[in-house]
Scaffold this active site. Sequence first.
Site, PDB file in Angstrom:
ATOM      1  N   HIS A  34      -9.438   0.987   4.933  1.00 33.46           N
ATOM      2  CA  HIS A  34      -8.180   1.199   5.655  1.00 33.46           C
ATOM      3  C   HIS A  34      -8.429   2.144   6.828  1.00 33.46           C
ATOM      4  O   HIS A  34      -9.249   3.061   6.727  1.00 33.46           O
ATOM      5  CB  HIS A  34      -7.132   1.787   4.702  1.00 33.46           C
ATOM      6  CG  HIS A  34      -5.754   1.764   5.286  1.00 33.46           C
ATOM      7  ND1 HIS A  34      -5.343   2.683   6.221  1.00 33.46           N
ATOM      8  CD2 HIS A  34      -4.733   0.909   5.118  1.00 33.46           C
ATOM      9  CE1 HIS A  34      -4.092   2.396   6.575  1.00 33.46           C
ATOM     10  NE2 HIS A  34      -3.693   1.322   5.924  1.00 33.46           N
ATOM     11  N   SER A  62       3.661  -2.092  10.385  1.00 34.21           N
ATOM     12  CA  SER A  62       5.111  -2.168  10.662  1.00 34.21           C
ATOM     13  C   SER A  62       5.710  -3.521  10.307  1.00 34.21           C
ATOM     14  O   SER A  62       6.623  -3.997  10.989  1.00 34.21           O
ATOM     15  CB  SER A  62       5.396  -1.805  12.120  1.00 34.21           C
ATOM     16  OG  SER A  62       5.018  -0.457  12.377  1.00 34.21           O
ATOM     17  N   GLU A  67      -5.080  -4.922  10.579  1.00 34.57           N
ATOM     18  CA  GLU A  67      -4.081  -3.887  10.792  1.00 34.57           C
ATOM     19  C   GLU A  67      -4.386  -3.158  12.099  1.00 34.57           C
ATOM     20  O   GLU A  67      -5.244  -2.258  12.124  1.00 34.57           O
ATOM     21  CB  GLU A  67      -4.115  -2.871   9.640  1.00 34.57           C
ATOM     22  CG  GLU A  67      -3.789  -3.464   8.295  1.00 34.57           C
ATOM     23  CD  GLU A  67      -3.198  -2.424   7.342  1.00 34.57           C
ATOM     24  OE1 GLU A  67      -2.158  -2.706   6.763  1.00 34.57           O
ATOM     25  OE2 GLU A  67      -3.771  -1.330   7.214  1.00 34.57           O
ATOM     26  N   GLU A 124      -6.850   4.552   7.850  1.00 40.26           N
ATOM     27  CA  GLU A 124      -6.647   5.973   7.514  1.00 40.26           C
ATOM     28  C   GLU A 124      -7.877   6.547   6.815  1.00 40.26           C
ATOM     29  O   GLU A 124      -8.166   7.744   6.941  1.00 40.26           O
ATOM     30  CB  GLU A 124      -5.362   6.121   6.677  1.00 40.26           C
ATOM     31  CG  GLU A 124      -4.133   5.906   7.559  1.00 40.26           C
ATOM     32  CD  GLU A 124      -2.915   5.322   6.866  1.00 40.26           C
ATOM     33  OE1 GLU A 124      -2.860   5.314   5.629  1.00 40.26           O
ATOM     34  OE2 GLU A 124      -2.008   4.853   7.597  1.00 40.26           O
ATOM     35  N   ASN A 151       0.873  -1.173   0.000  1.00 43.05           N
ATOM     36  CA  ASN A 151       0.000   0.000   0.000  1.00 43.05           C
ATOM     37  C   ASN A 151       0.909   1.221   0.000  1.00 43.05           C
ATOM     38  O   ASN A 151       1.486   1.566   1.020  1.00 43.05           O
ATOM     39  CB  ASN A 151      -0.891  -0.024   1.256  1.00 43.05           C
ATOM     40  CG  ASN A 151      -1.748   1.218   1.383  1.00 43.05           C
ATOM     41  OD1 ASN A 151      -1.768   2.060   0.479  1.00 43.05           O
ATOM     42  ND2 ASN A 151      -2.449   1.337   2.500  1.00 43.05           N
ATOM     43  N   TRP A 152       1.038   1.839  -1.167  1.00 44.32           N
ATOM     44  CA  TRP A 152       1.987   2.957  -1.303  1.00 44.32           C
ATOM     45  C   TRP A 152       1.457   4.236  -0.662  1.00 44.32           C
ATOM     46  O   TRP A 152       2.170   5.221  -0.576  1.00 44.32           O
ATOM     47  CB  TRP A 152       2.310   3.195  -2.779  1.00 44.32           C
ATOM     48  CG  TRP A 152       3.056   2.058  -3.446  1.00 44.32           C
ATOM     49  CD1 TRP A 152       3.436   0.864  -2.881  1.00 44.32           C
ATOM     50  CD2 TRP A 152       3.504   1.998  -4.811  1.00 44.32           C
ATOM     51  NE1 TRP A 152       4.101   0.089  -3.806  1.00 44.32           N
ATOM     52  CE2 TRP A 152       4.153   0.759  -5.003  1.00 44.32           C
ATOM     53  CE3 TRP A 152       3.422   2.878  -5.902  1.00 44.32           C
ATOM     54  CZ2 TRP A 152       4.726   0.384  -6.226  1.00 44.32           C
ATOM     55  CZ3 TRP A 152       3.979   2.500  -7.127  1.00 44.32           C
ATOM     56  CH2 TRP A 152       4.620   1.267  -7.276  1.00 44.32           C
ATOM     57  N   LYS A 153       0.195   4.220  -0.277  1.00 46.88           N
ATOM     58  CA  LYS A 153      -0.455   5.397   0.342  1.00 46.88           C
ATOM     59  C   LYS A 153      -0.237   6.639  -0.530  1.00 46.88           C
ATOM     60  O   LYS A 153      -0.180   6.515  -1.751  1.00 46.88           O
ATOM     61  CB  LYS A 153       0.048   5.558   1.783  1.00 46.88           C
ATOM     62  CG  LYS A 153      -0.148   4.265   2.599  1.00 46.88           C
ATOM     63  CD  LYS A 153       0.017   4.437   4.085  1.00 46.88           C
ATOM     64  CE  LYS A 153      -0.227   3.100   4.785  1.00 46.88           C
ATOM     65  NZ  LYS A 153      -0.139   3.187   6.232  1.00 46.88           N
ATOM     66  N   GLY A 163       2.821   2.302  10.874  1.00 46.02           N
ATOM     67  CA  GLY A 163       3.822   3.356  10.763  1.00 46.02           C
ATOM     68  C   GLY A 163       4.525   3.697  12.062  1.00 46.02           C
ATOM     69  O   GLY A 163       5.191   4.728  12.152  1.00 46.02           O
ATOM     70  N   GLY A 169       2.995  -1.034   4.265  1.00 43.17           N
ATOM     71  CA  GLY A 169       3.039   0.389   3.940  1.00 43.17           C
ATOM     72  C   GLY A 169       4.471   0.824   3.664  1.00 43.17           C
ATOM     73  O   GLY A 169       4.990   0.663   2.566  1.00 43.17           O
ATOM     74  N   GLY A 170       5.112   1.357   4.680  1.00 45.03           N
ATOM     75  CA  GLY A 170       6.444   1.960   4.518  1.00 45.03           C
ATOM     76  C   GLY A 170       7.435   1.072   3.792  1.00 45.03           C
ATOM     77  O   GLY A 170       8.143   1.535   2.872  1.00 45.03           O
TER      78      GLY A 170
HETATM   79  P1  13P Z   1       3.199   0.403   7.668  1.00 44.67           P
HETATM   80  O1  13P Z   1       3.737  -0.867   7.044  1.00 44.67           O
HETATM   81  O2  13P Z   1       3.907   1.628   7.197  1.00 44.67           O
HETATM   82  O3  13P Z   1       3.107   0.293   9.162  1.00 44.67           O
HETATM   83  O4  13P Z   1       1.708   0.574   7.121  1.00 44.67           O
HETATM   84  C1  13P Z   1       0.829  -0.493   7.217  1.00 44.67           C
HETATM   85  C2  13P Z   1      -0.391  -0.150   6.467  1.00 44.67           C
HETATM   86  O5  13P Z   1      -1.165   0.701   6.869  1.00 44.67           O
HETATM   87  C3  13P Z   1      -0.637  -0.856   5.197  1.00 44.67           C
HETATM   88  O6  13P Z   1      -1.921  -0.637   4.733  1.00 44.67           O
END
Ligand code: 13P
Length: 250
Positions: A96, A212, A166, A98, A12-14, A172, A233-234
């Site tokens: 998600h 994470s 999640e 977010e 997920n590149w956000k 993050g 994510g990251g």
């Molecule tokens: P991180 O891997 O940056 O913690 O993000 C997880 C995430 O929200 C994937 O959708």
Amino acid sequence: MTNARTPLIAGNWKMNGSAAAATELARGVAAGAGDVSAELLVCPPAVLIPTVAAVLGAGVALGGQDCHAAESGAHTGDVSAEMLADAGCAYVIVGHSERRTDHGETSELVCAKAEAAHRAGLRAVICIGETDAERDSGKTLDVISSQLAGSTPAASDAANTVIAYEPVWAIGTGRTPTNDEVQEVHAHIRAVIKSSHGDAVAAGVRLLYGGSMKPENATGLLALGDVDGGLIGGASLQAADFLAIAASCP
Ligand code: 13P
């Protein structure tokens, strides 16, 4: 994993990247895809989907990060599931945390988005997870049950739906639940799906862990019996890290 579910490693590149950066990242992921047995998925920002589609090749699936519940119409700024499918997507992330937090999305809306994904022929990656306050007060499994019941369409099956657990506090932050805590929640998710959707769906549906996940902790998380992959994510923003996580699948 001790079953026939093909692991899915999803990035997920956000809200990150540019056309140039996304092209380089997508090329890097595509170049390594043949070396891993997991299914790979990348979910770029909507505006970069055509750019990524042009360089990704067949070995990596493409997904959106969100969709509107309607097929088309007066919804400024939104993208429909049909548009994502038309742009080459096979998946879309819905619900998600977010989106739930930044945009006030309820489980009811998330369920409508997942139904839209199915209508358009996309696989829905439905996200659920507790906050740290909810975990601290012992409500994790209740929150998971209620988000799952509210967000998962009745017509969900193992082919059209993926569930991503999640924990909000792990996203993050560099913090993760213990492996035992992750397995406990995933086993609970599978049990809830078994009562709502039956044995076959529960046995076949893929449950991803997200929050994470990095090359350093992926091996332990991906070895858990009810963890069928990761939503990253990251660490998905570096092709080498993303591929290293994929290579950690048992
Ligand atoms: P991180 O891997 O940056 O913690 O993000 C997880 C995430 O929200 C994937 O959708």
